[in-house]
Motif scaffolding. Structure first.
Motif, PDB file in Angstrom:
ATOM      1  N   PRO A   1       0.806  -1.225   0.000  1.00 57.25           N
ATOM      2  CA  PRO A   1       0.000   0.000   0.000  1.00 57.25           C
ATOM      3  C   PRO A   1       0.838   1.274   0.000  1.00 57.25           C
ATOM      4  N   VAL A   2       1.975   1.261   0.696  1.00 64.31           N
ATOM      5  CA  VAL A   2       2.831   2.449   0.735  1.00 64.31           C
ATOM      6  C   VAL A   2       3.388   2.767  -0.652  1.00 64.31           C
ATOM      7  N   VAL A   3       3.710   1.718  -1.418  1.00 61.99           N
ATOM      8  CA  VAL A   3       4.206   1.924  -2.779  1.00 61.99           C
ATOM      9  C   VAL A   3       3.118   2.535  -3.650  1.00 61.99           C
ATOM     10  N   LEU A   4       1.891   2.045  -3.498  1.00 58.22           N
ATOM     11  CA  LEU A   4       0.768   2.578  -4.265  1.00 58.22           C
ATOM     12  C   LEU A   4       0.487   4.031  -3.871  1.00 58.22           C
ATOM     13  N   ILE A   5       0.525   4.292  -2.582  1.00 54.26           N
ATOM     14  CA  ILE A   5       0.305   5.658  -2.096  1.00 54.26           C
ATOM     15  C   ILE A   5       1.418   6.576  -2.591  1.00 54.26           C
ATOM     16  N   GLY A   6       2.654   6.073  -2.556  1.00 55.37           N
ATOM     17  CA  GLY A   6       3.787   6.859  -3.047  1.00 55.37           C
ATOM     18  C   GLY A   6       3.649   7.183  -4.521  1.00 55.37           C
TER      19      GLY A   6
ATOM     20  N   LEU B   1      -5.382  11.721   1.317  1.00 51.84           N
ATOM     21  CA  LEU B   1      -6.051  11.224   2.520  1.00 51.84           C
ATOM     22  C   LEU B   1      -7.454  10.715   2.186  1.00 51.84           C
ATOM     23  N   GLY B   2      -8.168  11.468   1.351  1.00 49.63           N
ATOM     24  CA  GLY B   2      -9.522  11.066   0.980  1.00 49.63           C
ATOM     25  C   GLY B   2      -9.551   9.731   0.262  1.00 49.63           C
ATOM     26  N   LEU B   3      -8.675   9.570  -0.723  1.00 51.20           N
ATOM     27  CA  LEU B   3      -8.633   8.326  -1.481  1.00 51.20           C
ATOM     28  C   LEU B   3      -8.160   7.153  -0.615  1.00 51.20           C
TER      29      LEU B   3
ATOM     30  N   LEU C   1      -8.683 -10.837   4.675  1.00 55.84           N
ATOM     31  CA  LEU C   1      -8.171  -9.705   3.911  1.00 55.84           C
ATOM     32  C   LEU C   1      -7.831  -8.538   4.830  1.00 55.84           C
ATOM     33  N   LYS C   2      -8.694  -8.298   5.805  1.00 53.91           N
ATOM     34  CA  LYS C   2      -8.454  -7.212   6.758  1.00 53.91           C
ATOM     35  C   LYS C   2      -7.174  -7.462   7.554  1.00 53.91           C
ATOM     36  N   ILE C   3      -6.998  -8.685   8.015  1.00 53.42           N
ATOM     37  CA  ILE C   3      -5.800  -9.039   8.783  1.00 53.42           C
ATOM     38  C   ILE C   3      -4.552  -8.853   7.932  1.00 53.42           C
ATOM     39  N   PHE C   4      -4.624  -9.320   6.684  1.00 46.78           N
ATOM     40  CA  PHE C   4      -3.460  -9.221   5.805  1.00 46.78           C
ATOM     41  C   PHE C   4      -3.112  -7.760   5.502  1.00 46.78           C
ATOM     42  N   LEU C   5      -4.120  -6.959   5.144  1.00 44.94           N
ATOM     43  CA  LEU C   5      -3.870  -5.548   4.832  1.00 44.94           C
ATOM     44  C   LEU C   5      -3.371  -4.795   6.064  1.00 44.94           C
ATOM     45  N   LEU C   6      -3.927  -5.132   7.224  1.00 45.11           N
ATOM     46  CA  LEU C   6      -3.477  -4.491   8.454  1.00 45.11           C
ATOM     47  C   LEU C   6      -2.021  -4.843   8.748  1.00 45.11           C
ATOM     48  N   SER C   7      -1.644  -6.081   8.475  1.00 46.14           N
ATOM     49  CA  SER C   7      -0.250  -6.494   8.709  1.00 46.14           C
ATOM     50  C   SER C   7       0.711  -5.676   7.855  1.00 46.14           C
ATOM     51  N   LEU C   8       0.244  -5.228   6.681  1.00 46.94           N
ATOM     52  CA  LEU C   8       1.095  -4.432   5.799  1.00 46.94           C
ATOM     53  C   LEU C   8       1.309  -3.016   6.318  1.00 46.94           C
ATOM     54  N   THR C   9       0.440  -2.568   7.222  1.00 48.34           N
ATOM     55  CA  THR C   9       0.630  -1.239   7.803  1.00 48.34           C
ATOM     56  C   THR C   9       1.603  -1.273   8.983  1.00 48.34           C
TER      57      THR C   9
ATOM     58  N   TYR D   1      -3.242   6.710   8.046  1.00 47.14           N
ATOM     59  CA  TYR D   1      -2.023   7.117   8.754  1.00 47.14           C
ATOM     60  C   TYR D   1      -0.791   6.816   7.917  1.00 47.14           C
ATOM     61  N   LYS D   2      -0.745   5.645   7.281  1.00 45.79           N
ATOM     62  CA  LYS D   2       0.401   5.314   6.433  1.00 45.79           C
ATOM     63  C   LYS D   2       0.535   6.312   5.291  1.00 45.79           C
ATOM     64  N   ALA D   3      -0.601   6.798   4.787  1.00 42.65           N
ATOM     65  CA  ALA D   3      -0.573   7.828   3.737  1.00 42.65           C
ATOM     66  C   ALA D   3       0.024   9.116   4.281  1.00 42.65           C
ATOM     67  N   VAL D   4      -0.362   9.478   5.496  1.00 40.76           N
ATOM     68  CA  VAL D   4       0.190  10.676   6.142  1.00 40.76           C
ATOM     69  C   VAL D   4       1.698  10.557   6.280  1.00 40.76           C
ATOM     70  N   ASN D   5       2.140   9.421   6.769  1.00 35.50           N
ATOM     71  CA  ASN D   5       3.558   9.168   6.986  1.00 35.50           C
ATOM     72  C   ASN D   5       4.340   9.172   5.677  1.00 35.50           C
ATOM     73  N   THR D   6       3.735   8.614   4.636  1.00 37.41           N
ATOM     74  CA  THR D   6       4.389   8.559   3.325  1.00 37.41           C
ATOM     75  C   THR D   6       4.501   9.946   2.709  1.00 37.41           C
ATOM     76  N   MET D   7       3.442  10.747   2.847  1.00 36.84           N
ATOM     77  CA  MET D   7       3.498  12.119   2.329  1.00 36.84           C
ATOM     78  C   MET D   7       4.604  12.918   2.993  1.00 36.84           C
ATOM     79  N   ASP D   8       4.738  12.753   4.305  1.00 38.44           N
ATOM     80  CA  ASP D   8       5.780  13.493   5.015  1.00 38.44           C
ATOM     81  C   ASP D   8       7.167  13.052   4.571  1.00 38.44           C
ATOM     82  N   SER D   9       7.348  11.741   4.381  1.00 38.64           N
ATOM     83  CA  SER D   9       8.667  11.240   3.981  1.00 38.64           C
ATOM     84  C   SER D   9       9.031  11.675   2.565  1.00 38.64           C
ATOM     85  N   MET D  10       8.029  11.949   1.721  1.00 40.39           N
ATOM     86  CA  MET D  10       8.288  12.341   0.343  1.00 40.39           C
ATOM     87  C   MET D  10       8.297  13.846   0.129  1.00 40.39           C
TER      88      MET D  10
END
Length: 316
Positions: free
Chosen positions: A26-31, A63-65, A88-96, A175-184
């Protein structure tokens, strides 16, 4: 209590498989989304005010998307099959969550230094820090990895877990989107000073509570591990605010105090020398074993987070 159990299982999944290569993270997609929006929004001729407005637009879109699409995944998967939705929820959550990735990153630097391969250790630490460590001494490499491990205990583990508990998977992904935006975008240079302003302030807002919570739990973990508990608390109260970030100084201060070390000092960014205020007391020199000690401190800190969360769920 169900959300906490799901979170625990997700953490176990992270520890087992971490971030598998066979699925886009997800971080790669958000990036990718951030880079695309930056390309279309930011222009060289933009005034500072216009750049700030465009940066704010980017933050709202990302953030909206992030929230809406992850919410949509949860809803649609639930309509298909409840068991599939849960997995699916468990797997996606593990990626965060990034507990295994964080520990492994520190372990790679540790292994390189243990093998007396300073060049490899520099390369490994350069992959996880924003500074340039290509000419760093062994002591400086150890300091760099300790500082980033401490900071990312909040950013990479406790913060997404915290936001999942209060807002479900969509808020954890947000939150991961927030963190990724700040890092970029959160750099104080000519290109991003204005365009990345909203991204940086949003990250400050989202990390305010998790960073301080991490410092408290890390200090408690220091007590359980018979590290310097008093030093951890003292350093948090005296030095955390000396960090350029309003939040990163808290977990770093707790770690520095617990290990009886002093963080901060001379760093290099893009060839430029920069001094960061000292955090903690220089009670001893940096040692290779400090990486292993901090790894254990991180495990105990995460454990205390789950114990505290469980206690809160029982009480309410």
């Amino acid at each position: 209590m169900e959300v906490l159990i799901i979170l625990i299982i997700a953490l176990i999944v992270d520890l087992i498989i971490s971030d598998p290569d066979w699925i886009p993270h997800p971080v790669v997609l958000i990036g990718g989304l951030i880079s695309t929006l930056e390309k279309y929004l930011l222009k060289n001729e933009d005034s500072p005010q216009r750049a700030k407005i465009k940066g704010a637009i980017l933050v709202v879109i990302v953030l909206g998307l992030s929230y809406y699409l992850s919410y949509l995944v949860v809803v649609l998967s639930g309509q298909l099959n409840n068991y599939f939705a849960l997995m699916l929820k468990i797997f996606l959550l593990s990626l965060t969550l990034a507990l295994k990735g964080l520990i492994d990153a520190g372990q790679e630097v540790y292994s390189a230094l243990k093998a007396s391969d300073l060049k490899l250790a520099r390369e490994k630490v350069n992959q996880i820090v924003g500074r340039d460590c290509s000419q760093s001494s062994k002591q400086e490499v150890i300091r760099a990895v300790l500082e980033t491990l401490a900071e990312n205990t909040s950013d990479g583990i406790l913060a997404p877990a915290f936001y999942y508990l209060i807002g479900g998977l969509p808020l954890a992904v947000t939150y991961k989107a927030v963190n990724t935006m700040d890092s970029m975008l959160g750099y104080k240079n000519d290109r991003y000073l204005n365009f990345g302003f909203t991204a940086a302030r949003t990250d400050d807002f989202f990390n305010y509570i998790p960073a301080r919570l991490t410092a408290i739990l890390m200090s408690a973990a220091a007590f359980l591990l018979h590290y310097d508990f008093r030093g951890a608390l003292k350093t948090v109260f005296n030095d955390a605010q000396k960090h350029p970030s309003p939040n990163a100084g808290y977990p770093e201060a707790a770690a520095a105090g617990a290990l009886s070390l002093r963080f901060g000092g001379i760093n290099y960014y893009h060839g430029q020398k920069s001094f960061r205020a000292y955090i903690g007391q220089q009670n001893k020199k940096f040692e290779l074993a400090d990486i292993l000690k901090l790894n254990m401190l991180i495990y105990f800190t995460v454990g205390l987070f789950f114990i505290s969360a469980a206690a809160i769920f029982v009480l309410i």
